[in-house]
Design an enzyme around this catalytic site. Sequence first.
Site, PDB file in Angstrom:
ATOM      1  N   ASP A 139      67.692  -3.051 -76.353  1.00 18.30           N
ATOM      2  CA  ASP A 139      69.062  -3.467 -76.084  1.00 18.30           C
ATOM      3  C   ASP A 139      68.582  -3.849 -74.658  1.00 18.30           C
ATOM      4  OD1 ASP A 139      69.894  -2.068 -78.605  1.00 18.30           O
ATOM      5  OD2 ASP A 139      70.411  -0.064 -77.497  1.00 18.30           O
ATOM      6  N   LYS A 140      69.957  -4.770 -74.532  1.00 21.58           N
ATOM      7  CA  LYS A 140      70.118  -5.554 -72.660  1.00 21.58           C
ATOM      8  C   LYS A 140      70.087  -4.148 -72.130  1.00 21.58           C
ATOM      9  CE  LYS A 140      74.176  -6.298 -69.300  1.00 21.58           C
ATOM     10  NZ  LYS A 140      75.318  -6.736 -69.126  1.00 21.58           N
TER      11      LYS A 140
END
Length: 315
Positions: A139-140
Amino acid sequence: MEKEQLAFQVEEGGKRLDQFLAGAYPEFSRSYYQKLIKEGMVQVDGQTVKKPSLKLKSGNTVLLTIPPPQPLEIQPENIPLDVRYEDEDLAVIFKPAGMVVHPSPGHTSGTLVNALLYHFKNVSQYGGRERAGIVHRLDKDTAGLMVVAKSEFAHKELQKQFQERKVDKRYKAVVSGIVEKDHGIIDLPIGRSIYNRQKMGTTATNLRDALTEYWTEKRWKDHNLTLVDVKLHTGRTHQIRVHFSEIGHPLLNDRTYGFKKSSLKSDLAREFSEKLPYHALVSYRLAFDHPRTGKRIDVSLKEMPQPIEEYLKKL
């Protein structure tokens, strides 16, 4: 590919149209939705609107038309890259929290792929230039180790290891509350939430098996926080975040999945939360068989990224 149409029902009014779309279908950035709205690709109650700032009302029906994807112009960018292991076939890199892995409309620069294309003379193009070398993702807002394929052979073989669950992926997470078990297994299927397309959940129509194993490493009762060591046996989107939320221990700062600052019991814990600009999850270890030699590659972080490391010591 043909254009795609998606319909959404507005349950709670007051949001801007572009803001609503970014939350209802978070596959694209808000700026990309602003572009689609101005191009006449969005209807509200059957009427085309071209104003991103339009305030929606409860009960509105929003019809979104997504045009066929255009080839992305992915350019190499001199973005710092933290390489922890490298040979002719692959590299293990540390991705900082806040960095997007894949380019997408609205995120065509500043991504990990842009950095890989600059730093590595050869990187696998298997799956397209926009996925250059990427075998798996984070995930970012999750920091940690990722393996990148430099050769197409390595890419295919590593992908196979991930699919056959032969890769050992380990994470450290700081969760709210005191986890009672020293060791546990969370076996709950996960899919995209039927209530909020921005979230994953255990109530969905497209559920897939998801298995998370954890060991409790440290309990801080005075702060109401617990440090857990996590092993993923599957790799579903937001898996750790969803699973720990489901057992009543959302990750520190993960407000998407239920973290509340009021759960913290000390000034130090609240300070930790304020200084951490993302949720407290780090991929700290990655172990796999080298696709060409068969040798076991095992890479671990010596310490957690800041400010997590600083506050683990303070706690």
